[in-house]
Design an enzyme around this catalytic site. Structure first.
Site, PDB file in Angstrom:
ATOM      1  CD  GLN A   1     -10.512  -6.765  -4.009  1.00 10.74           C
ATOM      2  OE1 GLN A   1     -10.990  -7.781  -4.491  1.00 10.74           O
ATOM      3  NE2 GLN A   1      -9.300  -6.736  -3.473  1.00 10.74           N
ATOM      4  N   GLY A   2     -12.163  -2.027  -3.868  1.00 13.87           N
ATOM      5  CA  GLY A   2     -11.368  -0.906  -3.372  1.00 13.87           C
ATOM      6  C   GLY A   2     -10.633  -1.266  -2.101  1.00 13.87           C
TER       7      GLY A   2
ATOM      8  CB  SER B   1      -4.386  -1.364  -3.193  1.00 13.99           C
ATOM      9  OG  SER B   1      -4.099  -2.743  -3.137  1.00 13.99           O
TER      10      SER B   1
ATOM     11  CD  GLU C   1      -7.408 -12.028  -4.718  1.00 12.97           C
ATOM     12  OE1 GLU C   1      -6.919 -11.398  -5.675  1.00 12.97           O
ATOM     13  OE2 GLU C   1      -7.564 -11.519  -3.606  1.00 12.97           O
TER      14      GLU C   1
ATOM     15  CB  SER D   1       3.275 -10.095  -1.123  1.00 14.49           C
ATOM     16  OG  SER D   1       3.545 -10.258   0.261  1.00 14.49           O
TER      17      SER D   1
END
Length: 389
Positions: free
Chosen positions: A130-131, A133, A248, A372
């Site tokens: 998974q790209g 960040s 997720e 977050s």
């Protein structure tokens, strides 16, 4: 809330438990085993074991049979998650593809994408990364700067991704790229599916403080991607990404509870070995964490019940992610307190602490990735509780 499983689901549990018992070597369950195996060798072992598990029919539990899945119920998936932890089964080498990409492809992918992606992914023939960040775009994902310029039927991609799980082992990567010239923030982004073995894609490992190199960084230098390898509409990748991330954040928490509870018991054993279990402060901290764990269990069963009733959890998924990540972090803060001055030791009275140390260090990250805690609290306040901005 339903705390029980159907007879068919319990029969599935017995079948799965028997298979796991016959196919997990005893040495794999020994504390510290995977830490003693070189990264590349361990990855290859886990990849082959997981392929065999898929061929035996114990993968894609809740996926439709047309995609190679078992066509099971949400309860079967929860049982699968629980039994894998209880059996000390190896961690999957394709977590991002199995958990996030495949359900998204099933929902919005083209027929060609469904055929080319789902089956090979399930059998670990293709490992997906998974790209998302970037060095300048972490929690603020909309600040990404990797760009794709249209050139005929292709996009030419340049940029950098970081904290990419299994980057050095990945065959392909689903990644967010800014494809609309002059666009800003959430607009003009596409989710491209990129072959990592082509020229112009360079994956480099990042060593963590635990010594592992699970993560990497990926550099794109004039990498070419067919425009047909876009998941969802071109320039509407933010919507695609939010759908993908909901998988997720929205897991029921069953596997987390089972794993955390086992780790809790291991931490209690360390406390007894060191005589710290008689410390009233430590006992209080352990009791508080145990309470949090049981709250997580009941929340997991609540979410599972809602899912079985066909309810779309929507933004309530943020509550699950917030609860399990904060509980996990609290658990390992207690571990650090139990060890005290012995925190640097790899073994204590014959107890191998390497795996526990690794989890303690990993725990610091869980309230950041996947959204977050600050972001999840804002979502919960505004979109679940209806509080004003």
């Amino acid at each position: 809330m339903d705390l029980s499983f159907t007879p068919a689901e319990e029969e599935f549990r017995r079948e799965l438990r028997a298979w796991l018992g016959a196919h997990i070597p005893q040495e794999w369950t020994r504390p510290g085993f995977w830490e003693s195996v070189p990264d590349d060798e361990g990855f290859a072992m886990r990849r082959e074991w997981e392929r065999e598990k898929a061929l035996a029919g114990f993968a894609g539990i809740q996926w439709p049979t047309e995609y190679g899945g078992r066509g099971g119920t949400p309860g079967m998936k929860a049982i699968y998650d629980e039994e894998m932890v209880l059996a000390h089964a190896p961690r999957t080498v394709n977590p991002l593809g199995l958990t996030f990409l495949a359900p998204t492809v099933m929902a919005i992918g083209t027929e060609s994408q469904k055929k080319e992606i789902i089956g090979p992914l399930l059998r670990n023939e293709v490992i997906w990364c998974q790209g998302f960040s970037e060095p300048g775009a972490g929690s603020d994902l909309a600040a990404l700067s990797t760009r794709g310029v249209r050139d005929g039927d292709d996009f030419v991609v340049n940029g950098q991704k970081v904290w990419t799980t299994y980057a050095v082992h990945g065959d392909k990567i689903f990644t967010l790229v800014r494809t609309q010239p002059g666009s800003e923030r959430h607009r003009g982004i596409s989710m491209l599916l990129i072959d990592m073995h082509q020229p112009g894609v360079d994956a480099r490992p990042l060593k963590q403080m635990s010594g592992a190199s699970e993560f990497g960084e990926v550099f794109f230098t004039d990498a070419r991607v067919p425009a047909s390898d876009c998941l969802g509409p071109i320039d509407d990748g933010w919507r695609t990404a939010m759908r993908l991330l909901s998988f997720e954040r929205g897991a029921s928490g069953t596997s987390q509870y089972t794993e955390f509870r086992r780790q809790y018991d291991e931490i209690v054993e360390v406390a007894r070995t060191l005589g710290r279990d008689r410390d009233p402060v430590v006992r209080d901290r352990l009791a508080r964490v145990l309470t949090e764990l049981e709250c997580l269990r009941y929340h997991a069963m609540h979410v599972l019940t809602q899912t079985e009733q066909g309810r779309d959890l929507g933004f309530e998924a943020s509550m699950t992610k917030l609860q399990w990540s904060e509980t996990f972090q609290d658990l390992w803060e207690v571990f650090d307190e139990v060890l005290g001055d012995d925190a640097t030791l790899e073994t204590i009275d014959g107890i191998d602490l390497r795996a526990l140390h690794g989890q303690a260090m990993w725990s610091r990250s869980v309230t950041i990735w996947g959204g977050s805690s600050q972001v999840q609290r804002t979502i919960t306040a505004e979109r679940v509780l209806g509080l004003p901005r």
